[in-house]
Design a protein around this motif. Structure first.
Motif, mmCIF file in Angstrom:
data_model
loop_
_atom_site.group_PDB
_atom_site.id
_atom_site.type_symbol
_atom_site.label_atom_id
_atom_site.label_comp_id
_atom_site.label_asym_id
_atom_site.label_seq_id
_atom_site.Cartn_x
_atom_site.Cartn_y
_atom_site.Cartn_z
ATOM 1 N N TYR A 141 0.858 -1.181 0.000
ATOM 2 C CA TYR A 141 0.000 0.000 0.000
ATOM 3 C C TYR A 141 0.895 1.231 0.000
ATOM 4 O O TYR A 141 1.858 1.313 0.774
ATOM 5 C CB TYR A 141 -0.904 0.025 1.231
ATOM 6 N N ALA A 142 0.574 2.189 -0.855
ATOM 7 C CA ALA A 142 1.364 3.417 -0.942
ATOM 8 C C ALA A 142 0.463 4.629 -0.740
ATOM 9 O O ALA A 142 -0.389 4.929 -1.586
ATOM 10 C CB ALA A 142 2.070 3.506 -2.288
ATOM 11 N N ALA A 143 0.625 5.307 0.389
ATOM 12 C CA ALA A 143 -0.055 6.577 0.614
ATOM 13 C C ALA A 143 0.746 7.690 -0.057
ATOM 14 O O ALA A 143 1.907 7.500 -0.438
ATOM 15 C CB ALA A 143 -0.186 6.839 2.108
ATOM 16 N N SER A 144 0.139 8.843 -0.180
ATOM 17 C CA SER A 144 0.816 9.962 -0.853
ATOM 18 C C SER A 144 2.152 10.279 -0.212
ATOM 19 O O SER A 144 3.140 10.571 -0.896
ATOM 20 C CB SER A 144 -0.087 11.201 -0.819
ATOM 21 N N GLU A 145 2.220 10.190 1.120
ATOM 22 C CA GLU A 145 3.451 10.546 1.826
ATOM 23 C C GLU A 145 4.522 9.467 1.770
ATOM 24 O O GLU A 145 5.650 9.686 2.198
ATOM 25 C CB GLU A 145 3.125 10.860 3.283
ATOM 26 N N ASP A 146 4.173 8.284 1.251
ATOM 27 C CA ASP A 146 5.133 7.178 1.212
ATOM 28 C C ASP A 146 6.128 7.282 0.060
ATOM 29 O O ASP A 146 7.208 6.686 0.124
ATOM 30 C CB ASP A 146 4.405 5.832 1.086
ATOM 31 N N TRP A 147 5.760 8.000 -0.983
ATOM 32 C CA TRP A 147 6.623 8.040 -2.164
ATOM 33 C C TRP A 147 7.961 8.682 -1.834
ATOM 34 O O TRP A 147 8.029 9.743 -1.231
ATOM 35 C CB TRP A 147 5.942 8.807 -3.304
ATOM 36 N N GLY A 148 9.014 8.003 -2.206
ATOM 37 C CA GLY A 148 10.360 8.468 -1.916
ATOM 38 C C GLY A 148 10.897 7.968 -0.598
ATOM 39 O O GLY A 148 12.079 8.168 -0.296
ATOM 40 N N GLU A 150 12.091 5.119 2.144
ATOM 41 C CA GLU A 150 12.811 3.846 2.053
ATOM 42 C C GLU A 150 11.901 2.662 2.343
ATOM 43 O O GLU A 150 12.025 1.597 1.738
ATOM 44 C CB GLU A 150 13.986 3.849 3.037
ATOM 45 N N GLY A 151 10.959 2.830 3.248
ATOM 46 C CA GLY A 151 10.071 1.730 3.613
ATOM 47 C C GLY A 151 9.264 1.220 2.440
ATOM 48 O O GLY A 151 9.091 0.009 2.269
ATOM 49 N N LEU A 152 8.763 2.130 1.611
ATOM 50 C CA LEU A 152 7.994 1.722 0.445
ATOM 51 C C LEU A 152 8.878 0.957 -0.532
ATOM 52 O O LEU A 152 8.479 -0.083 -1.069
ATOM 53 C CB LEU A 152 7.369 2.933 -0.245
ATOM 54 N N ALA A 153 10.069 1.451 -0.772
ATOM 55 C CA ALA A 153 10.987 0.778 -1.691
ATOM 56 C C ALA A 153 11.314 -0.637 -1.212
ATOM 57 O O ALA A 153 11.396 -1.580 -2.009
ATOM 58 C CB ALA A 153 12.276 1.589 -1.832
ATOM 59 N N GLN A 154 11.459 -0.808 0.088
ATOM 60 C CA GLN A 154 11.755 -2.130 0.648
ATOM 61 C C GLN A 154 10.574 -3.074 0.470
ATOM 62 O O GLN A 154 10.758 -4.255 0.135
ATOM 63 C CB GLN A 154 12.128 -2.003 2.121
ATOM 64 N N ARG A 155 9.361 -2.574 0.691
ATOM 65 C CA ARG A 155 8.176 -3.427 0.524
ATOM 66 C C ARG A 155 8.006 -3.832 -0.936
ATOM 67 O O ARG A 155 7.656 -4.976 -1.237
ATOM 68 C CB ARG A 155 6.921 -2.711 1.029
ATOM 69 N N ILE A 156 8.268 -2.895 -1.845
ATOM 70 C CA ILE A 156 8.169 -3.204 -3.267
ATOM 71 C C ILE A 156 9.185 -4.271 -3.660
ATOM 72 O O ILE A 156 8.866 -5.230 -4.375
ATOM 73 C CB ILE A 156 8.367 -1.924 -4.109
#
Length: 221
Positions: A141-148, A150-156
């Protein structure tokens, strides 16, 4: 191998499509596959027509065939009213009920706030479990504030690796020695009714049914 990406984003550019593309790139980092993107926004009229008439127009029929013939599926939707979008649900409503049986599916969603982060668990995962897909343990799940972040990149990266592993297992005839590792299989068990199902033994506790064995049983049903 064929990897199909279904994106239900409505705008252009779309954060939903961006997440879908990044998940596909993460998967391709581990497995060699041909990628085809199905943009549901472009098929909205055809989906509505199929719901009313029962017959898919040519473009929609081609998209449905592509999903049914895929070795792996990435499905990403924007969050509407704390759930998947109507367009996203309608596409899978007109998909053949057996098209996703035993198919590894990576689910993702986008939204404006982190408060909807569980949409992947209370909406997307049950949908694909009902369709008897193998829903991977990591949903993104990606909220607007997640882009950029590190946590989002790791989950992806983690999710892409999981999908690649299951696609590779299927491509190699699901030989036991080539099946996904036990940790990944066990992680799916409690979260997907069509994953590696566990059973309770009074003496030994939980026993994980091998991925290959469960998938073979699903395909025989």
């Amino acid at each position: 191998m064929k990897l199909i990406v279904v994106s239900a984003g409505l705008s252009s550019p779309s954060s939903t499509r961006l997440l879908a593309d990044r998940l596909a790139a993460a998967t391709l980092g581990h497995v060699d596959a041909e990628v085809e993107v199905v943009e549901l926004r472009d098929l909205a009229m055809e989906i509505a027509q199929h719901l009313v008439t029962g017959f898919p127009p040519a473009r929609l029929a081609a998209a449905l065939d592509a999903v049914a013939g895929a070795d792996g599926l990435i499905a990403v939707t924007p969050t509407f009213a704390a759930s998947y979008s109507g367009l996203f649900k309608s596409f899978f409503d007109v998909l053949d009920k057996d098209a996703l049986t035993g198919k590894p599916v990576l689910v993702g969603a986008t939204g404006g706030t982190p408060r909807h982060s569980l949409v992947t668990e209370h909406a997307l995962r049950p949908l694909f479990t009902y369709l008897r897909a193998l829903v991977l343990p990591t949903a993104v799940y990606a909220a607007s504030e997640d882009w950029g972040e590190e946590g989002l990149a790791q989950r992806i990266a983690r999710a892409g690796g999981e999908l690649a592993r299951f696609m590779a297992a299927a491509a190699q005839d699901l030989a036991p020695s080539k099946a996904p590792d036990v940790d990944t299989t066990a992680a799916i068990a409690p979260r997907s009714l069509t994953g590696a199902i566990t059973s309770v033994d009074p003496a030994d506790g939980f026993e994980v049914v091998p991925f290959a064995q469960r998938l073979a049983a699903l395909r025989a049903e």
